[in-house]
Design a protein around this motif. Structure first.
Motif, short mmCIF file in Angstrom:
data_model
loop_
_atom_site.label_atom_id
_atom_site.label_comp_id
_atom_site.label_asym_id
_atom_site.label_seq_id
_atom_site.Cartn_x
_atom_site.Cartn_y
_atom_site.Cartn_z
N GLU A 125 0.84 -1.20 0.00
CA GLU A 125 0.00 0.00 0.00
C GLU A 125 0.88 1.25 0.00
OE1 GLU A 125 -0.43 -2.63 2.07
OE2 GLU A 125 -2.16 -3.46 1.04
N PHE A 126 1.97 1.20 0.80
CA PHE A 126 2.87 2.35 0.86
C PHE A 126 3.47 2.62 -0.52
CE2 PHE A 126 7.23 3.88 1.04
CZ PHE A 126 7.00 5.15 1.57
N ILE A 127 3.97 1.55 -1.14
CA ILE A 127 4.63 1.71 -2.45
C ILE A 127 3.65 2.26 -3.48
CG2 ILE A 127 5.63 0.39 -4.38
CD1 ILE A 127 7.01 -1.34 -2.17
N GLU A 128 2.41 1.77 -3.43
CA GLU A 128 1.41 2.26 -4.37
C GLU A 128 1.08 3.73 -4.13
OE1 GLU A 128 -2.02 -0.19 -4.87
OE2 GLU A 128 -3.11 1.33 -6.00
N ASP A 129 0.81 4.07 -2.84
CA ASP A 129 0.53 5.48 -2.50
C ASP A 129 1.65 6.37 -3.00
OD1 ASP A 129 -1.69 4.76 -1.19
OD2 ASP A 129 -0.96 5.22 0.84
N PHE A 130 2.86 5.94 -2.71
CA PHE A 130 4.03 6.75 -3.01
C PHE A 130 4.22 6.90 -4.52
CE2 PHE A 130 8.60 7.48 -3.49
CZ PHE A 130 8.69 8.65 -2.74
N LYS A 131 3.96 5.80 -5.24
CA LYS A 131 4.15 5.84 -6.70
C LYS A 131 3.13 6.76 -7.35
CE LYS A 131 6.42 4.29 -10.30
NZ LYS A 131 6.11 3.18 -11.15
N MET A 132 1.89 6.74 -6.82
CA MET A 132 0.85 7.52 -7.45
C MET A 132 0.86 8.98 -7.01
SD MET A 132 0.18 4.98 -9.19
CE MET A 132 -0.90 5.73 -10.37
N ASN A 133 1.23 9.24 -5.75
CA ASN A 133 1.23 10.62 -5.24
C ASN A 133 2.50 10.92 -4.47
OD1 ASN A 133 -1.56 11.34 -6.02
ND2 ASN A 133 -2.05 9.67 -4.61
N PRO A 134 3.62 10.89 -5.14
CA PRO A 134 4.90 10.96 -4.44
C PRO A 134 5.06 12.19 -3.53
CG PRO A 134 5.18 11.30 -6.81
CD PRO A 134 3.79 10.81 -6.60
N LEU A 135 4.50 13.31 -3.95
CA LEU A 135 4.73 14.50 -3.16
C LEU A 135 3.78 14.64 -1.98
CD1 LEU A 135 5.52 16.95 -6.07
CD2 LEU A 135 7.14 15.94 -4.47
N GLN A 136 2.71 13.85 -1.98
CA GLN A 136 1.75 13.93 -0.87
C GLN A 136 2.09 12.98 0.27
OE1 GLN A 136 -0.23 14.28 -4.18
NE2 GLN A 136 0.49 16.31 -3.57
N VAL A 137 2.81 11.92 -0.04
CA VAL A 137 3.07 10.91 0.99
C VAL A 137 4.07 11.44 2.01
CG1 VAL A 137 4.11 8.65 1.42
CG2 VAL A 137 2.51 8.96 -0.48
N LYS A 138 3.68 11.34 3.30
CA LYS A 138 4.58 11.80 4.37
C LYS A 138 5.01 10.57 5.18
CE LYS A 138 4.18 16.33 3.77
NZ LYS A 138 4.32 16.20 2.30
N VAL A 139 6.29 10.44 5.38
CA VAL A 139 6.74 9.38 6.29
C VAL A 139 7.37 10.07 7.48
CG1 VAL A 139 7.15 7.78 4.40
CG2 VAL A 139 9.03 9.17 5.24
N GLY A 140 7.70 9.32 8.50
CA GLY A 140 8.29 9.92 9.69
C GLY A 140 9.78 10.14 9.50
N LYS A 141 10.43 10.43 10.64
CA LYS A 141 11.88 10.61 10.58
C LYS A 141 12.59 9.30 10.82
CE LYS A 141 12.25 15.47 11.67
NZ LYS A 141 11.95 16.39 12.77
N LYS A 142 11.91 8.43 11.61
CA LYS A 142 12.52 7.14 11.93
C LYS A 142 11.63 6.03 11.42
CE LYS A 142 14.95 9.01 15.82
NZ LYS A 142 14.65 9.62 17.11
N VAL A 143 11.93 5.60 10.22
CA VAL A 143 11.10 4.59 9.58
C VAL A 143 11.67 3.20 9.87
CG1 VAL A 143 10.28 3.70 7.36
CG2 VAL A 143 10.45 6.18 7.75
N VAL A 144 10.78 2.28 10.22
CA VAL A 144 11.20 0.89 10.34
C VAL A 144 10.43 0.08 9.30
CG1 VAL A 144 11.23 -1.18 11.79
CG2 VAL A 144 11.80 1.05 12.78
N VAL A 145 11.16 -0.75 8.57
CA VAL A 145 10.52 -1.64 7.60
C VAL A 145 10.72 -3.07 8.10
CG1 VAL A 145 10.49 -2.45 5.20
CG2 VAL A 145 11.01 -0.05 5.70
N ILE A 146 9.65 -3.79 8.25
CA ILE A 146 9.74 -5.18 8.70
C ILE A 146 9.64 -6.09 7.47
CG2 ILE A 146 8.71 -7.00 10.14
CD1 ILE A 146 9.50 -4.71 11.91
N GLY A 147 10.65 -6.93 7.28
CA GLY A 147 10.62 -7.86 6.15
C GLY A 147 11.97 -7.99 5.49
N GLY A 148 12.10 -8.99 4.63
CA GLY A 148 13.39 -9.23 3.98
C GLY A 148 13.26 -9.56 2.51
#
Lengths: 437, 446
Positions: free
Chosen positions: A247-270
């Motif tokens: 969902e994040f990747i899709e949001d970001f791909k479609m509206n790159p300038l609107q997506v806000k992430v934090g300062k300390k991002v954690v991604v779970i997965g490999g």
């Protein structure tokens, strides 16, 4: 953090930028024209790579594009998003010599760009055979299937849930691999050439809808892909700053300038999806930590994808499980615990808890199958929820249906979906022809 | 350190690298710059009758990403005034008395030859080169290759030149002829002190597929040009060798044709050239390219223990025989170094489609190293030539006790095979697949 389109473009420069004619000429000059070439064998769509490289070298760009599109209708997209490092370029014999392999992906996009920009009509459709096929899903497998069927003389209608075509090729690929415009331009080019119809904003999943299709069409292709991120049961995943990677990747791909992430991002997965999400967050200025429950070596992601996240400054913690999500209205901190693999089984180490500050949590924990929601009689699934098919014809247990792409392979590359969609079209063709006899 | 001093028929230069008569020697400025860069001599751009040049003038053959594998031109001899050239020759000799300045000449009548030879000798030329080679523009006016193609005329004009000259006379030969030794002998008979070869080869380098006119184009039309550059070296080497081997030629040779590196130059000298002349490489890379030539030749001579050029000049001449004297009992077989092989399988398909079906592929999935079928290998070299890895495929001698026997030996002793049943006939015991085997894979997949 990039706030203008210009800054964004700079941070998300294309990993495989287009070559100019001069670069393509020099690079194509290096190809050895191997016999029984390993690059062809490594390509899921078996593109005759040495041939199109030779064609580029002799300034027959249209011929090169035709060679590519004859095997893979997403020649341009695949040239840019394929993990060429582990496919064609990884198989290039130059690797055996310690010499840089031929930049096959970039050469491929060079030839296809010329065809797309000049609207080159490469194929001549067969006369209509009065058969109609419905394709569910306008992703790489559905579109590939539609192109091949149109070429063979079928009338094809595609039904797509979204308002745009492309599926994961559009909204599941990282912006530094390909731009949205490029994906759409290639699909428009295909549609102009092959003339299939696409019905957008039309989700097909009920038995009534399928019955309807069965009545109107001679065969149905399912290119429905996968569903939403498979969110783990850990408490707190419903907090606002916790999101699934797809969902994040899709949001970001479609509206790159609107997506806000934090300062300390954690991604779970490999997996590769985790790598894309981590890389994207790092490129918009966040401190990114990847947490994976097993060791680095056990990650599903390609090594070059992991190298890529390291190159943009992301950190990684291996052998750690997410235990608890802490916070009030928002995720504030994660409690993790060390793990180790013992006889192939993962176990948590006692008293090894540690906390990781986090103000944006991305879960790249795999995608749900959406096959169980399909109301199609006699359709069988394997133990992993993938649609069961005949591996040669891509025909489902219910003979009127064929399938390909992520719903069949469980989640693979765009190029795999392209190969399967085309293969299914041929399966449909021989099925319907045999039926006539 | 080896001594590179070169001596061509008494013309001494600090090294054997001369610029050939061509655009790089069009002016005193260029020749001076070249000497300063390290060239040992220069043959001035041909002086002679008045000409008018066209635009454009040059064409090239590129090989994949390599520029100018071959080069051609439709330029004529110098279009600068004779007096300017003479003045500049004099000035160059003042600055570089130890370097060789050779005047290339092309005029028509005996009187003109005598006059111009006197002029250039007065200007200080160390030698004279008679341009009997230019294959375009001048030959139509009865000069250049028109002379080089008529041995009798060539001899007469050489005699005229020798009547007037006090410095050595070099005759420059055209390769646009069946047997190069004929004009070479005529030059010797006419009293020439040396010959230089080859001049350019008549050529059309390519055709523009849009305008349909070959290159170089002059207002939509073209004409044949003179071909030179790396591509012509093999033709030049063979002609140099032929002249070096011919007892009736017997005069020193200045080797020209496709020289771009010290290796090319050394090959010319090994086949009998006393020095070499270079043009295309200087036009492509500038005068600085000579540094590589000097350093490479020096290093080679030191490595081989050659103190002076005479130690190597002509060393390969006895290594070239006519085919009938080659040993028919000698056999080599290809050997693939599995460790070096990168699995491109170019050797396989080259042998399969272009030679003798003497290489097989492994039946084990994933193993890409091909194997030589010794019984079928005729030792043709093709596999080792197409292999992109240095020293991966080598040709190994397969020893036998048959000794040396050549076609000429067989003819002399009346033992030459007379029919195809003879065991010595190459193809008799050579296994060849059935014609229909070519379609075997197709049948199976049908």
């Amino acid at each position: 953090m990039p706030t203008t389109p210009k800054e964004f473009t700079e941070n998300f420069e294309q990993l495989k930028p287009l070559m100019d004619a001069n670069m393509a000429y020099y690079e194509s000059s290096r190809c050895l024209f191997c016999y029984d070439a390993p690059c062809i064998k490594a390509c899921p769509t078996s593109i005759d790579i040495p041939l199109f490289i030779k064609q580029i070298n002799t300034e027959n760009l249209t011929g090169a594009a035709k060679t590519i599109y004859s095997s893979n209708f997403f020649g341009h997209t695949c040239g840019k998003v394929c993990p060429t490092e582990v496919l064609c370029e990884g198989a290039c014999v130059y690797n055996e010599q310690g010499v840089k392999p031929i930049e096959i992906g970039r050469l491929q996009s060079h030839a296809t760009t010329a065809a797309i920009k000049n609207s080159k009509q490469l194929f001549k459709k067969s006369e209509s055979n009065n058969h109609k096929v419905a394709v569910v899903g306008a992703g790489p497998s559905g579109l590939s299937c539609a192109c091949e069927l149109s070429l063979l003389g079928y009338e094809v209608d595609i039904f797509e849930t979204n308002s745009k075509p492309g599926g994961l090729a559009l909204n599941g690929t990282a912006p530094y691999k390909i731009t949205n415009d490029e994906v759409i331009e290639e699909i428009d080019y295909l549609q102009d050439q092959f003339g299939f119809n696409v019905v957008y904003n039309k989700r097909i999943d009920t038995s009534r809808e399928f019955k309807n299709l069965e009545e109107k069409y001679d065969a149905i292709f399912l290119g429905i892909g996968l569903g939403k991120t498979n969110i783990p049961s850990t408490e707190g995943t419903d907090l606002e700053n916790c999101i699934g990677a797809t969902e994040f990747i899709e949001d970001f791909k479609m509206n790159p300038l609107q997506v806000k992430v934090g300062k300390k991002v954690v991604v779970i997965g490999g997996g590769n999806t985790a790598m894309d999400a981590a890389s994207e967050c790092a490129r918009i200025g966040a401190d990114v930590t990847l947490i994976y429950r097993r060791s680095k070596e056990e990650m599903g992601a390609y090594e070059f994808e992991y190298d890529l996240i390291k190159s943009v400054g992301a950190k990684a913690i291996f052998n750690a499980n997410l235990k608890e999500i802490r916070g009030g209205f928002l995720v504030e901190e994660l409690l993790c615990i060390r793990t180790q693999s013992k006889n192939g089984k993962l176990e948590e180490l006692e008293n090894s808890e540690f906390s990781v500050p986090c103000d944006f949590l991305i879960l790249a924990t795999g995608q749900e199958k959406q096959t169980d929601i399909l109301e199609i009689p006699l359709l069988e699934y394997d133990s992993k929820g993938r649609i069961k098919i005949d591996s040669k014809t891509m025909q489902c247990s219910n003979g009127k249906y064929f399938a390909g792409g992520d719903a069949v392979n469980g989640g693979a590359e765009v190029v795999n979906a392209c190969a399967e969609g085309k293969q299914a079209a041929q399966g449909i063709d021989s099925f319907l022809k045999n039926k006539e006899i | 350190m080896a001594d590179l001093t070169a001596n061509l028929a008494g013309i001494i230069s600090p090294n054997p690298f001369w610029l050939a008569s061509a655009p790089p020697t069009n002016s005193g400025y260029q020749v001076m710059k070249a000497f300063d860069a390290g060239w040992g001599g220069a043959v001035w751009k041909t002086l002679g009758v008045p000409v008018i040049n066209v635009s454009s003038r040059y064409g090239a053959v590129n090989y994949r990403d390599s520029r100018i594998m071959g080069f051609n031109n439709i330029e004529l001899i110098t279009d600068r005034p004779l007096t300017d050239n003479l003045k500049e020759i004099e000035e160059v000799k003042k600055y570089f008395p130890d370097h060789s300045v050779i005047a290339s000449l092309m005029v028509q009548t005996k009187e003109e030859w005598h006059q111009i030879i006197k002029d250039v000798e007065n200007a200080g030329a160390d030698g004279i080169e008679l341009n009997f080679g230019c294959p375009h523009g001048m030959c139509e006016r009865g000069m250049g290759s028109a002379v080089g193609q008529e041995p009798a005329v060539l001899q007469t004009i050489t005699e005229w030149a020798k009547e007037a000259a006090t410095v050595p006379v070099i005759v420059k030969l055209t390769p646009n002829i069946t047997d190069i030794t004929e004009p070479a002998r005529a030059a010797a008979a006419g009293g020439a002190d040396a010959i230089s070869l080859i001049n350019t080869i008549q050529s059309i380098v390519n055709v523009d597929l849009d305008t349909f006119a070959p290159n170089p184009q002059v207002d939509g039309k073209s004409t044949h040009g003179g071909y030179c550059g790396p591509a012509v070296k093999p033709i030049a080497l063979n002609m140099v060798k032929s002249c070096a081997q011919d007892e009736n030629v017997g005069i020193p040779i200045s080797g020209i044709g496709g020289i771009e590196s010290w290796r090319d130059a050394t090959e010319h000298m090994l086949l009998g050239a006393s020095n070499v002349q270079v043009c295309t490489a200087a036009m492509h890379y500038g005068f600085g390219i000579v540094r590589e030539m000097i350093s490479g030749l020096e290093q080679y001579m030191d490595d081989k223990g050659f103190n002076k050029l005479d130690d190597l000049i002509g060393k390969s001449v006895p290594k070239v025989e006519s085919w009938e004297h080659l040993n028919l009992n000698y056999k080599v077989i290809a050997e693939i170094d599995e460790k070096k092989c990168i699995g491109c399988q170019l050797c396989y398909i080259a042998c399969e489609d272009g030679a003798h079906q003497a290489i097989s592929l492994s039946k084990i999935e994933g193993v890409r190293v091909p194997q030589i079928i010794d019984e079928n290998c005729v030792g043709c070299n093709l596999c080792s030539l197409v292999c992109p890895v240095e020293d991966c495929i080598t040709m190994v001698e397969s020893k036998n006790n048959k000794g040396h026997e050549s076609w000429s030996d067989y003819m002399d002793s009346g033992k030459a095979p007379e029919n195809f049943d003879d065991d010595r006939a190459g193809g008799k015991n050579h296994w060849v697949p059935k014609p229909s085997d070519a379609l075997k894979d197709k049948k199976e997949s049908r």
